[in-house]
Design a protein around this motif. Structure first.
Motif, short mmCIF file in Angstrom:
data_model
loop_
_atom_site.label_atom_id
_atom_site.label_comp_id
_atom_site.label_asym_id
_atom_site.label_seq_id
_atom_site.Cartn_x
_atom_site.Cartn_y
_atom_site.Cartn_z
N PRO A 1 34.59 -9.29 10.58
CA PRO A 1 34.06 -10.29 9.64
C PRO A 1 33.15 -9.67 8.57
CG PRO A 1 33.92 -11.11 11.88
CD PRO A 1 34.29 -9.66 11.98
N SER A 2 32.35 -8.67 8.95
CA SER A 2 31.47 -8.02 7.96
C SER A 2 32.29 -7.32 6.88
CB SER A 2 30.57 -6.97 8.63
OG SER A 2 29.90 -7.54 9.72
N ARG A 3 33.40 -6.72 7.28
CA ARG A 3 34.26 -6.05 6.29
C ARG A 3 34.85 -7.07 5.33
NH1 ARG A 3 36.60 -3.19 11.10
NH2 ARG A 3 35.45 -1.24 11.25
N THR A 4 35.26 -8.21 5.86
CA THR A 4 35.82 -9.27 5.01
C THR A 4 34.76 -9.75 4.01
OG1 THR A 4 37.26 -9.95 6.82
CG2 THR A 4 36.92 -11.56 5.03
N ILE A 5 33.55 -9.96 4.50
CA ILE A 5 32.48 -10.48 3.63
C ILE A 5 32.11 -9.45 2.56
CG2 ILE A 5 30.02 -11.10 3.67
CD1 ILE A 5 30.91 -12.51 6.47
N PHE B 1 30.88 -18.47 10.19
CA PHE B 1 31.53 -17.51 9.28
C PHE B 1 31.69 -18.08 7.86
CE2 PHE B 1 35.42 -16.01 7.21
CZ PHE B 1 35.11 -14.67 7.06
N LEU B 2 32.20 -19.29 7.76
CA LEU B 2 32.55 -19.80 6.43
C LEU B 2 31.35 -19.90 5.48
CD1 LEU B 2 35.40 -22.36 7.21
CD2 LEU B 2 35.57 -20.32 5.78
N PRO B 3 30.21 -20.48 5.90
CA PRO B 3 29.08 -20.51 4.94
C PRO B 3 28.62 -19.13 4.49
CG PRO B 3 28.76 -22.15 6.65
CD PRO B 3 29.94 -21.31 7.08
N ILE B 4 28.69 -18.13 5.37
CA ILE B 4 28.33 -16.76 4.96
C ILE B 4 29.33 -16.27 3.91
CG2 ILE B 4 28.02 -14.37 5.72
CD1 ILE B 4 27.36 -15.56 8.54
N ALA B 5 30.61 -16.48 4.17
CA ALA B 5 31.65 -16.04 3.24
C ALA B 5 31.56 -16.78 1.91
CB ALA B 5 33.03 -16.24 3.88
N ILE B 6 31.22 -18.06 1.98
CA ILE B 6 31.07 -18.87 0.76
C ILE B 6 29.91 -18.32 -0.08
CG2 ILE B 6 30.46 -21.16 -0.14
CD1 ILE B 6 31.90 -22.32 2.41
N SER B 7 28.84 -17.96 0.60
CA SER B 7 27.68 -17.41 -0.08
C SER B 7 28.02 -16.10 -0.80
CB SER B 7 26.55 -17.20 0.93
OG SER B 7 25.42 -16.69 0.31
N ALA B 8 28.97 -15.33 -0.24
CA ALA B 8 29.39 -14.07 -0.85
C ALA B 8 30.39 -14.28 -1.99
CB ALA B 8 29.98 -13.15 0.21
N GLY B 9 31.03 -15.47 -2.05
CA GLY B 9 31.96 -15.72 -3.15
C GLY B 9 33.28 -16.36 -2.77
N LEU B 10 33.51 -16.64 -1.52
CA LEU B 10 34.75 -17.32 -1.11
C LEU B 10 34.76 -18.74 -1.67
CD1 LEU B 10 37.26 -16.81 0.81
CD2 LEU B 10 36.03 -18.17 2.50
N THR B 11 35.90 -19.15 -2.26
CA THR B 11 35.93 -20.48 -2.89
C THR B 11 36.91 -21.44 -2.23
OG1 THR B 11 37.38 -19.49 -4.58
CG2 THR B 11 35.06 -19.77 -5.17
N GLN C 1 33.19 -30.49 12.86
CA GLN C 1 32.14 -29.46 12.88
C GLN C 1 32.32 -28.46 11.74
OE1 GLN C 1 32.04 -27.06 16.43
NE2 GLN C 1 30.10 -26.09 15.87
N ILE C 2 33.55 -27.96 11.56
CA ILE C 2 33.78 -26.96 10.52
C ILE C 2 33.68 -27.60 9.13
CG2 ILE C 2 35.33 -25.16 9.66
CD1 ILE C 2 36.73 -25.17 12.40
N VAL C 3 34.26 -28.78 8.98
CA VAL C 3 34.23 -29.45 7.67
C VAL C 3 32.79 -29.76 7.27
CG1 VAL C 3 34.91 -31.55 6.41
CG2 VAL C 3 36.58 -30.36 7.85
N ARG C 4 31.96 -30.19 8.23
CA ARG C 4 30.57 -30.50 7.89
C ARG C 4 29.78 -29.24 7.56
NH1 ARG C 4 29.66 -35.40 12.21
NH2 ARG C 4 27.58 -35.59 11.35
N ALA C 5 30.10 -28.14 8.22
CA ALA C 5 29.42 -26.87 7.89
C ALA C 5 29.72 -26.46 6.45
CB ALA C 5 29.87 -25.77 8.87
N VAL C 6 30.97 -26.64 6.05
CA VAL C 6 31.39 -26.31 4.68
C VAL C 6 30.72 -27.24 3.66
CG1 VAL C 6 33.42 -26.57 3.19
CG2 VAL C 6 33.57 -25.16 5.26
N LYS C 7 30.63 -28.52 4.01
CA LYS C 7 30.00 -29.50 3.10
C LYS C 7 28.50 -29.23 2.96
CE LYS C 7 33.76 -31.89 2.43
NZ LYS C 7 34.45 -31.75 1.14
N ALA C 8 27.88 -28.80 4.06
CA ALA C 8 26.46 -28.45 3.99
C ALA C 8 26.27 -27.20 3.14
CB ALA C 8 25.90 -28.25 5.40
N ALA C 9 27.21 -26.26 3.24
CA ALA C 9 27.15 -25.06 2.38
C ALA C 9 27.27 -25.46 0.91
CB ALA C 9 28.26 -24.08 2.77
N ASP C 10 28.17 -26.39 0.59
CA ASP C 10 28.26 -26.91 -0.79
C ASP C 10 26.91 -27.43 -1.25
OD1 ASP C 10 30.96 -26.43 -1.25
OD2 ASP C 10 31.60 -28.43 -0.64
#
Ligand code: THG
Length: 294
Positions: free
Chosen positions: A194-198, A233-243, A253-262
């Protein structure tokens, strides 16, 4: 930079100033024995449930993969695309490793689709990119070539350069129609994956600013409590630039994590989406309770 995708009636804009684009992963028989048997028998009825559940969960686009051993995948794709477009207005992502299947799906698709995917191999680019251009579609590019799926983020970035260079230069595909997949691999195989992906996401964002997507469920593959892993994972990746991500849109759970990241990354002005989703959930809960007490 905005990647604009559409169905016959609905347009979705992917970008770093937009809500994160949730692509439902579920219309995919990989790892699903019964679904595979149904598809082999030409029975696509399961797709209707998969569409409904993902739309209800908050999917904004749907990935469509008909990869079934011993089946005519092109024919399945030719049938699945109009079937799904009759069930939902969401734009589709046409997912196959077989060029004829991508072509079959695009030929019957109404709107501007996202083609999933092309690698940085010359042979694959020369076969797939003309099709992408012909249909005016967008395309997901994967930074692996004939030699390897590189571990090193800098090497992945080199392959992204090759991909974007060829797609924009030789095939005149607009850069905003190229979505890069930085490659997500299971944390259970190597906790450095995951760190390599980010890191790859950050490098691609800095050099190209293009939109990116990945298979979020790959990260948690083989591990217990997969939804919690994706939700971290997703909020970290979003913070790095994943769209965007191809993900389990049925998981609150996952959808709410993404919405909170937004919300916390300023892709939800005034928190309007966050508040309205909360109110809708409250209303649904109150209605469910009223039903139960009468
Ligand atoms: N990048 C891009 N496209 C992709 C991927 C990617 N498309 C396919 C895949 N990877 C993303 N889609 C999925 C779909 C389902 C699962 C994982 C990724 C999954 N399925 C359960 C399983 O195998 O355990 C199904 C089990 C079940 O429901 O019975 O995990 O990386 N561009």
């Amino acid at each position: 930079m905005h990647t604009i995708l559409s169905s016959a009636t609905t347009t979705v804009r992917i970008g770093d100033d937009q809500p994160f684009a949730i692509i439902g992963e579920r219309i995919n028989p990989t790892g699903r024995k019964i679904f595979q048997q149904q598809l082999r028998a030409g029975d696509l009825s399961r797709v209707e449930i998969d569409v409904k559940e993902q739309v209800a969960g908050g999917a904004m686009l749907l990935d469509v993969n008909m990869g079934t051993p011993l089946a005519d995948e092109a024919e399945l794709m030719r049938q699945a695309v109009p079937l799904i477009q009759g069930l939902t207005d969401l734009p589709l992502v046409i997912d196959s490793s077989i060029i004829e299947v991508l072509d079959a799906g695009l030929a019957v698709y109404q709107g501007k689709a996202l083609v999933n995917s092309v690698t940085a191999e010359d042979e694959r680019m020369d076969a797939i990119l003309p099709i992408v251009k012909k249909y005016g579609a967008a395309v997901i590019g994967l930074p692996n070539d004939e030699e390897e799926i590189p571990e090193d983020p800098a090497r992945r970035l080199e392959l992204v350069r090759k991909l974007i260079g060829t797609a924009t230069g030789k095939y005149k595909i607009p850069v905003e129609d190229i979505v890069i997949d930085p490659l997500a691999m299971p944390v259970g195989a190597d906790t450095l994956h995951p760190s390599r992906t980010i890191e790859t996401i950050a490098l691609i964002k800095a050099e190209f600013g293009v939109n990116m997507t990945l298979g979020a469920s790959n990260v948690s593959f083989g591990m217990p409590d997969r939804h919690t892993i994706a939700s971290a994972f997703l909020p970290i990746a979003i913070s790095a630039g994943l769209t965007s991500a191809i993900m389990d849109a049925r998981s609150p759970q996952i959808v709410r994590a993404v919405k909170a990241a937004d919300l916390v990354l300023n892709r939800d002005e005034w928190g309007a989406n966050w508040i309205s989703a909360h109110r809708a959930a409250q209303k649904a809960a109150a209605e469910a309770q009223a039903q139960g007490t009468t």
